[in-house]
Design a protein around this motif. Structure first.
Motif, PDB file in Angstrom:
ATOM      1  N   ARG A  12      75.750  91.172  57.963  1.00  0.00           N
ATOM      2  CA  ARG A  12      75.680  90.837  59.859  1.00  0.00           C
ATOM      3  C   ARG A  12      73.768  92.131  60.225  1.00  0.00           C
ATOM      4  O   ARG A  12      73.642  90.760  61.507  1.00  0.00           O
ATOM      5  CB  ARG A  12      76.286  91.293  59.880  1.00  0.00           C
ATOM      6  CG  ARG A  12      77.736  90.949  61.215  1.00  0.00           C
ATOM      7  CD  ARG A  12      79.254  91.594  61.343  1.00  0.00           C
ATOM      8  NE  ARG A  12      79.308  93.231  61.556  1.00  0.00           N
ATOM      9  CZ  ARG A  12      80.106  93.680  60.698  1.00  0.00           C
ATOM     10  NH1 ARG A  12      81.216  92.991  59.605  1.00  0.00           N
ATOM     11  NH2 ARG A  12      80.010  94.878  59.866  1.00  0.00           N
ATOM     12  N   THR A  13      73.729  92.700  59.248  1.00  0.00           N
ATOM     13  CA  THR A  13      72.557  93.155  59.419  1.00  0.00           C
ATOM     14  C   THR A  13      71.098  91.689  59.116  1.00  0.00           C
ATOM     15  O   THR A  13      70.733  92.340  60.307  1.00  0.00           O
ATOM     16  CB  THR A  13      72.023  94.338  58.807  1.00  0.00           C
ATOM     17  OG1 THR A  13      73.496  95.670  58.974  1.00  0.00           O
ATOM     18  CG2 THR A  13      71.602  94.990  59.175  1.00  0.00           C
ATOM     19  N   ALA A  14      71.486  91.373  58.063  1.00  0.00           N
ATOM     20  CA  ALA A  14      70.642  90.824  58.056  1.00  0.00           C
ATOM     21  C   ALA A  14      70.337  89.241  58.719  1.00  0.00           C
ATOM     22  O   ALA A  14      69.153  89.017  59.124  1.00  0.00           O
ATOM     23  CB  ALA A  14      70.519  90.199  56.171  1.00  0.00           C
ATOM     24  N   ILE A  71      60.200  95.178  53.811  1.00  0.00           N
ATOM     25  CA  ILE A  71      62.100  95.041  54.565  1.00  0.00           C
ATOM     26  C   ILE A  71      62.525  94.950  53.588  1.00  0.00           C
ATOM     27  O   ILE A  71      63.321  95.283  53.798  1.00  0.00           O
ATOM     28  CB  ILE A  71      62.030  93.869  55.268  1.00  0.00           C
ATOM     29  CG1 ILE A  71      62.560  93.690  56.031  1.00  0.00           C
ATOM     30  CG2 ILE A  71      61.090  92.707  54.580  1.00  0.00           C
ATOM     31  CD1 ILE A  71      62.450  92.943  57.397  1.00  0.00           C
ATOM     32  N   LEU A  72      62.403  94.439  52.649  1.00  0.00           N
ATOM     33  CA  LEU A  72      63.146  93.810  51.513  1.00  0.00           C
ATOM     34  C   LEU A  72      63.747  96.126  50.899  1.00  0.00           C
ATOM     35  O   LEU A  72      64.504  95.735  50.052  1.00  0.00           O
ATOM     36  CB  LEU A  72      62.769  93.775  50.200  1.00  0.00           C
ATOM     37  CG  LEU A  72      63.854  93.621  49.136  1.00  0.00           C
ATOM     38  CD1 LEU A  72      64.814  92.615  49.331  1.00  0.00           C
ATOM     39  CD2 LEU A  72      62.558  92.726  47.746  1.00  0.00           C
ATOM     40  N   ILE A  94      63.249  85.009  55.265  1.00  0.00           N
ATOM     41  CA  ILE A  94      62.993  86.597  55.083  1.00  0.00           C
ATOM     42  C   ILE A  94      64.744  87.385  54.918  1.00  0.00           C
ATOM     43  O   ILE A  94      65.132  87.116  54.419  1.00  0.00           O
ATOM     44  CB  ILE A  94      62.683  87.368  56.450  1.00  0.00           C
ATOM     45  CG1 ILE A  94      61.085  86.904  56.035  1.00  0.00           C
ATOM     46  CG2 ILE A  94      62.932  88.576  56.143  1.00  0.00           C
ATOM     47  CD1 ILE A  94      60.293  87.903  55.549  1.00  0.00           C
ATOM     48  N   TYR A  95      65.073  85.475  56.092  1.00  0.00           N
ATOM     49  CA  TYR A  95      66.909  85.392  55.538  1.00  0.00           C
ATOM     50  C   TYR A  95      67.382  85.529  54.712  1.00  0.00           C
ATOM     51  O   TYR A  95      68.982  86.251  53.907  1.00  0.00           O
ATOM     52  CB  TYR A  95      67.669  84.525  56.871  1.00  0.00           C
ATOM     53  CG  TYR A  95      69.275  85.040  56.829  1.00  0.00           C
ATOM     54  CD1 TYR A  95      70.005  85.925  57.246  1.00  0.00           C
ATOM     55  CD2 TYR A  95      70.305  83.679  56.766  1.00  0.00           C
ATOM     56  CE1 TYR A  95      70.852  86.110  58.195  1.00  0.00           C
ATOM     57  CE2 TYR A  95      71.131  83.589  56.498  1.00  0.00           C
ATOM     58  CZ  TYR A  95      71.540  84.697  57.219  1.00  0.00           C
ATOM     59  OH  TYR A  95      73.248  84.557  57.405  1.00  0.00           O
ATOM     60  N   PHE A  96      67.287  85.114  54.119  1.00  0.00           N
ATOM     61  CA  PHE A  96      68.128  84.630  52.738  1.00  0.00           C
ATOM     62  C   PHE A  96      67.551  85.855  51.697  1.00  0.00           C
ATOM     63  O   PHE A  96      68.295  86.142  50.093  1.00  0.00           O
ATOM     64  CB  PHE A  96      67.431  82.672  51.801  1.00  0.00           C
ATOM     65  CG  PHE A  96      68.040  82.018  52.358  1.00  0.00           C
ATOM     66  CD1 PHE A  96      69.968  81.854  52.749  1.00  0.00           C
ATOM     67  CD2 PHE A  96      67.394  81.055  53.605  1.00  0.00           C
ATOM     68  CE1 PHE A  96      70.534  81.242  53.229  1.00  0.00           C
ATOM     69  CE2 PHE A  96      68.413  80.029  53.958  1.00  0.00           C
ATOM     70  CZ  PHE A  96      69.581  80.006  53.461  1.00  0.00           C
TER      71      PHE A  96
END
Length: 199
Positions: free
Chosen positions: A42-44, A24-25, A153-155
Protein backbone atom coordinates in the motif's frame (compact mmCIF):
# COMPACT_ATOMS: atom_id res chain seq x y z
CA UNK A 1 9.37 5.85 -35.56
CA UNK A 2 12.75 4.79 -34.17
CA UNK A 3 13.55 8.42 -33.27
CA UNK A 4 10.28 8.74 -31.34
CA UNK A 5 10.98 5.51 -29.46
CA UNK A 6 14.55 6.57 -28.66
CA UNK A 7 13.34 9.97 -27.42
CA UNK A 8 10.65 8.28 -25.31
CA UNK A 9 13.14 5.78 -23.86
CA UNK A 10 15.75 8.48 -23.19
CA UNK A 11 13.21 10.72 -21.43
CA UNK A 12 11.96 7.81 -19.30
CA UNK A 13 15.51 6.98 -18.19
CA UNK A 14 16.26 10.63 -17.38
CA UNK A 15 13.07 11.01 -15.35
CA UNK A 16 13.81 7.79 -13.47
CA UNK A 17 17.34 9.02 -12.68
CA UNK A 18 16.29 12.45 -11.40
CA UNK A 19 13.93 10.75 -8.96
CA UNK A 20 17.08 9.51 -7.16
CA UNK A 21 16.08 5.82 -6.93
CA UNK A 22 18.91 4.87 -4.50
CA UNK A 23 17.74 7.49 -2.00
CA UNK A 24 14.08 6.52 -2.10
CA UNK A 25 14.99 2.80 -2.03
CA UNK A 26 17.10 3.22 1.10
CA UNK A 27 14.43 5.36 2.77
CA UNK A 28 11.67 2.90 1.88
CA UNK A 29 13.64 -0.04 3.27
CA UNK A 30 14.32 1.85 6.50
CA UNK A 31 10.85 3.36 6.90
CA UNK A 32 8.91 0.17 6.22
CA UNK A 33 11.14 -2.25 8.12
CA UNK A 34 8.37 -2.86 10.71
CA UNK A 35 5.54 -3.03 8.12
CA UNK A 36 3.86 -6.25 7.07
CA UNK A 37 3.76 -7.18 3.37
CA UNK A 38 0.30 -5.72 2.78
CA UNK A 39 1.21 -2.35 4.28
CA UNK A 40 4.46 -2.22 2.30
CA UNK A 41 2.50 -2.72 -0.92
CA UNK A 42 0.00 0.00 0.00
CA UNK A 43 2.82 2.39 0.84
CA UNK A 44 4.60 1.64 -2.45
CA UNK A 45 1.37 2.26 -4.39
CA UNK A 46 0.52 5.50 -2.54
CA UNK A 47 4.07 6.79 -2.97
CA UNK A 48 4.09 6.04 -6.70
CA UNK A 49 0.63 7.54 -7.18
CA UNK A 50 1.66 10.74 -5.37
CA UNK A 51 4.81 11.02 -7.50
CA UNK A 52 2.85 10.61 -10.73
CA UNK A 53 0.08 13.06 -9.77
CA UNK A 54 2.58 15.72 -8.70
CA UNK A 55 4.73 15.20 -11.79
CA UNK A 56 1.80 15.21 -14.21
CA UNK A 57 0.36 18.39 -12.65
CA UNK A 58 3.70 20.18 -13.02
CA UNK A 59 4.08 18.89 -16.57
CA UNK A 60 0.70 20.27 -17.62
CA UNK A 61 0.42 23.59 -15.77
CA UNK A 62 3.99 24.20 -14.59
CA UNK A 63 4.74 26.67 -17.39
CA UNK A 64 2.10 29.05 -15.99
CA UNK A 65 4.45 29.60 -13.04
CA UNK A 66 6.71 31.60 -15.36
CA UNK A 67 3.90 34.09 -15.96
CA UNK A 68 2.89 34.23 -12.31
CA UNK A 69 6.38 34.77 -10.88
CA UNK A 70 7.87 36.64 -13.83
CA UNK A 71 11.01 34.60 -14.49
CA UNK A 72 12.16 33.19 -17.82
CA UNK A 73 12.50 29.59 -18.92
CA UNK A 74 16.28 29.98 -19.29
CA UNK A 75 16.62 31.33 -15.73
CA UNK A 76 14.60 28.37 -14.49
CA UNK A 77 16.79 26.00 -16.53
CA UNK A 78 19.92 27.35 -14.85
CA UNK A 79 18.35 27.22 -11.38
CA UNK A 80 16.99 23.69 -11.77
CA UNK A 81 20.31 22.59 -13.29
CA UNK A 82 22.19 23.85 -10.23
CA UNK A 83 19.76 22.03 -7.91
CA UNK A 84 20.13 18.87 -9.99
CA UNK A 85 23.90 19.15 -9.72
CA UNK A 86 23.66 19.50 -5.92
CA UNK A 87 21.46 16.39 -5.87
CA UNK A 88 24.13 14.58 -7.89
CA UNK A 89 26.79 15.64 -5.38
CA UNK A 90 24.74 14.33 -2.47
CA UNK A 91 24.37 10.98 -4.23
CA UNK A 92 28.11 10.85 -4.92
CA UNK A 93 28.64 11.15 -1.15
CA UNK A 94 26.14 8.36 -0.44
CA UNK A 95 27.69 5.48 1.54
CA UNK A 96 24.71 3.15 1.54
CA UNK A 97 23.36 4.10 4.97
CA UNK A 98 19.60 3.95 5.24
CA UNK A 99 17.97 7.30 6.14
CA UNK A 100 16.20 7.16 9.46
CA UNK A 101 12.55 7.63 8.51
CA UNK A 102 11.08 4.98 10.77
CA UNK A 103 7.74 6.15 12.11
CA UNK A 104 4.19 4.97 12.69
CA UNK A 105 2.91 7.80 10.50
CA UNK A 106 2.20 7.44 6.79
CA UNK A 107 5.51 8.05 5.00
CA UNK A 108 4.22 7.53 1.45
CA UNK A 109 3.80 11.21 0.51
CA UNK A 110 6.24 12.80 2.95
CA UNK A 111 9.15 12.10 2.91
CA UNK A 112 9.14 9.41 0.20
CA UNK A 113 7.28 11.20 -2.62
CA UNK A 114 8.32 14.69 -1.43
CA UNK A 115 11.16 15.57 -1.14
CA UNK A 116 13.11 12.34 -1.66
CA UNK A 117 11.67 11.49 -5.07
CA UNK A 118 10.11 14.76 -6.22
CA UNK A 119 12.70 17.17 -4.90
CA UNK A 120 13.51 20.63 -6.29
CA UNK A 121 15.68 19.19 -9.05
CA UNK A 122 13.02 16.76 -10.28
CA UNK A 123 10.31 19.42 -10.05
CA UNK A 124 12.43 21.90 -12.00
CA UNK A 125 13.30 19.38 -14.70
CA UNK A 126 9.67 18.36 -15.21
CA UNK A 127 8.49 21.98 -15.41
CA UNK A 128 11.17 22.75 -18.02
CA UNK A 129 10.17 19.62 -19.94
CA UNK A 130 6.51 20.66 -19.99
CA UNK A 131 7.35 24.24 -20.93
CA UNK A 132 9.53 23.25 -23.88
CA UNK A 133 6.96 20.82 -25.33
CA UNK A 134 5.83 22.40 -28.60
CA UNK A 135 2.68 20.31 -29.07
CA UNK A 136 0.07 18.25 -27.27
CA UNK A 137 1.74 15.13 -28.73
CA UNK A 138 5.08 16.03 -27.09
CA UNK A 139 3.37 16.64 -23.76
CA UNK A 140 1.59 13.30 -24.10
CA UNK A 141 4.91 11.52 -24.74
CA UNK A 142 6.44 13.32 -21.76
CA UNK A 143 3.51 12.24 -19.60
CA UNK A 144 3.87 8.66 -20.83
CA UNK A 145 7.60 8.75 -20.06
CA UNK A 146 6.76 9.99 -16.57
CA UNK A 147 4.29 7.13 -16.12
CA UNK A 148 6.92 4.56 -17.19
CA UNK A 149 9.53 6.06 -14.84
CA UNK A 150 7.08 6.01 -11.92
CA UNK A 151 6.06 2.45 -12.79
CA UNK A 152 9.69 1.36 -12.51
CA UNK A 153 9.92 3.17 -9.15
CA UNK A 154 6.78 1.30 -8.03
CA UNK A 155 8.17 -2.13 -8.96
CA UNK A 156 11.50 -1.19 -7.36
CA UNK A 157 9.71 -0.42 -4.08
CA UNK A 158 7.68 -3.63 -4.28
CA UNK A 159 10.88 -5.66 -4.64
CA UNK A 160 12.96 -3.50 -2.29
CA UNK A 161 13.67 -6.36 0.11
CA UNK A 162 15.05 -8.56 -2.65
CA UNK A 163 17.05 -5.69 -4.18
CA UNK A 164 18.58 -4.83 -0.80
CA UNK A 165 19.50 -8.47 -0.23
CA UNK A 166 21.19 -8.69 -3.64
CA UNK A 167 22.98 -5.33 -3.63
CA UNK A 168 23.75 -4.98 0.06
CA UNK A 169 24.93 -1.73 1.63
CA UNK A 170 27.92 -1.47 -0.70
CA UNK A 171 25.86 -2.16 -3.81
CA UNK A 172 23.33 0.55 -2.97
CA UNK A 173 26.20 3.00 -2.37
CA UNK A 174 27.74 2.15 -5.76
CA UNK A 175 24.34 2.54 -7.46
CA UNK A 176 23.93 5.93 -5.79
CA UNK A 177 27.32 7.12 -7.08
CA UNK A 178 26.55 5.93 -10.61
CA UNK A 179 23.20 7.71 -10.52
CA UNK A 180 24.93 10.83 -9.19
CA UNK A 181 27.38 10.79 -12.08
CA UNK A 182 24.51 10.44 -14.56
CA UNK A 183 22.61 13.31 -12.94
CA UNK A 184 25.71 15.53 -12.97
CA UNK A 185 25.96 15.10 -16.75
CA UNK A 186 22.27 15.97 -17.19
CA UNK A 187 22.67 18.98 -14.89
CA UNK A 188 25.64 20.28 -16.87
CA UNK A 189 23.69 20.01 -20.13
CA UNK A 190 20.66 21.81 -18.65
CA UNK A 191 22.83 24.63 -17.25
CA UNK A 192 24.79 25.04 -20.50
CA UNK A 193 21.55 25.15 -22.52
CA UNK A 194 20.12 27.80 -20.20
CA UNK A 195 23.26 29.95 -20.31
CA UNK A 196 23.56 29.65 -24.10
CA UNK A 197 19.93 30.69 -24.63
CA UNK A 198 20.17 33.44 -21.99
CA UNK A 199 23.22 34.98 -23.66
Amino acid sequence: MSEIFFSFFSTSVKLFAIMTPPAILSAFISGTAHYDTSRKRRTAFKTSSAIFIIGLTLLIIGDSLFTIFGFTLDAFRIGSGVLLFLTALSLMNENGDEPDVSTDKDISVIPLAIPLCMGPAAIGTIIVMGSTASSIWEKFLSGLSLFVAVLVIYFMLLTSKSIAAILGKTGIAVLAKFTGLFLAAIAAQVIFTGIKSFL
